[in-house]
Design a protein around this motif. Sequence first.
Motif, PDB file in Angstrom:
ATOM      1  N   TYR A 147       0.834  -1.197   0.000  1.00 21.41           N
ATOM      2  CA  TYR A 147       0.000   0.000   0.000  1.00 21.41           C
ATOM      3  C   TYR A 147       0.872   1.252   0.000  1.00 21.41           C
ATOM      4  N   VAL A 195       0.701   5.727   0.151  1.00 20.76           N
ATOM      5  CA  VAL A 195      -0.039   6.973   0.301  1.00 20.76           C
ATOM      6  C   VAL A 195      -0.180   7.594  -1.082  1.00 20.76           C
ATOM      7  N   HIS A 233      -6.633   9.262  -7.721  1.00 22.00           N
ATOM      8  CA  HIS A 233      -6.166   9.527  -6.360  1.00 22.00           C
ATOM      9  C   HIS A 233      -4.707   9.967  -6.328  1.00 22.00           C
ATOM     10  N   THR A 239      -4.534  13.650  -7.281  1.00 24.21           N
ATOM     11  CA  THR A 239      -4.881  14.468  -6.120  1.00 24.21           C
ATOM     12  C   THR A 239      -3.722  14.521  -5.128  1.00 24.21           C
ATOM     13  N   TRP A 281      -8.183   1.658  -4.778  1.00 25.81           N
ATOM     14  CA  TRP A 281      -8.262   2.607  -3.655  1.00 25.81           C
ATOM     15  C   TRP A 281      -8.880   1.874  -2.476  1.00 25.81           C
ATOM     16  N   LYS A 282      -8.026   1.503  -1.503  1.00 26.95           N
ATOM     17  CA  LYS A 282      -8.466   0.731  -0.343  1.00 26.95           C
ATOM     18  C   LYS A 282      -7.934   1.379   0.930  1.00 26.95           C
ATOM     19  N   LYS A 283      -8.806   1.556   1.897  1.00 31.15           N
ATOM     20  CA  LYS A 283      -8.406   2.067   3.214  1.00 31.15           C
ATOM     21  C   LYS A 283      -7.631   3.378   3.087  1.00 31.15           C
ATOM     22  N   GLU A 284      -8.107   4.247   2.185  1.00 35.63           N
ATOM     23  CA  GLU A 284      -7.502   5.567   1.972  1.00 35.63           C
ATOM     24  C   GLU A 284      -6.064   5.488   1.462  1.00 35.63           C
ATOM     25  N   THR A 285      -5.706   4.367   0.825  1.00 39.58           N
ATOM     26  CA  THR A 285      -4.376   4.209   0.237  1.00 39.58           C
ATOM     27  C   THR A 285      -4.487   3.545  -1.135  1.00 39.58           C
TER      28      THR A 285
END
Length: 325
Positions: A147, A149, A188, A191, A303-307
């Motif tokens: 994962y 950021v 993502h 962004t 996009w999983k668990k904000e990562t």
Amino acid sequence: TAQPNNHTQLDLSLQNIALNDLTPYSGTFSGYELDAGKLDTRVKYKVSDNQLDSQNNIVIRDIQLGKIINKEKAGALPIELAIALMKDSNNVIDIELPVQGDMSDPEFKYTHLIGQALSNLFTKVVPAPFALLKGLGGSEHNLEHTYFVAGQHEITPIQKEALTHLAEALKNRPALQLQIPVCSNLDHDKTGLKKLKLSQALNQSKQNKVEFYKSQYIKLYGQSAHKKLVQKHSSSEKNGKQLNMADYIQAMETALLDKQSVSNDAINKLAQARYESIRSYLITEKNMAPERLVKGKTVQGSWKKETIQCEFNLSVNGQLITKKS
């Protein structure tokens, strides 16, 4: 009269059996000859009312497959991949194999049951290779994914821990190669890169956040737009208008991010940097051989668990191990 099929118990051990002597059996269920290797086995079985219940510990050392003697069987069973997954760093495969059967069945053959049980084992282990690797070290981590950021390529401490467990498991399965994806998520990561650019500009400005955001907002949208923004996020209080600072800052940040530009080339470079970060960590920190780390496909991460979630794959001699979806 004794009825051995009604109640029998047996504990039998055989050691150092040459695998090439078993080619007639291996060819039946795998389609391959066995060129070399040794087998030890311990069988514990009991029979009650014609129902066989046996536990078989099978240890195979230095197995070498020979030529294909049954193309249909060889194509149906992924035995080469299964061997690579189960063979440890000492070229040993250690299997606990339960076998059950009805001895009153006219078609009952113990060797057939063993072959069928091995076939079932092989077909189960190949579609779930990372479950096997996870079990080797007792890891609590998901070893199939890593994962990141959004907008960043650095490996987080928790992912370093997971990669450490993955490297340890792979060292015990030397025939496997790890395919590292070139991974990004267009929306993502764009962004994330925009936020990174804005943060870097803020740090270089030596202004505080409110001053910097305000000056940049006025520069991009004008004084009139800024005045309307202040009014929008102000409320009437006893002492006059009160600016809701948190909402004001967030609104300016959203507007400034909208003006940041990130090219597709930047996304591609980020994906490449992630691949290189993982590869470098496994080589320099975990002493993995470079030839065991293969550059995988360029893929869209989830996009999983904000990562950003990136998926590993495994291969043997360049042949991808197909996982269950």
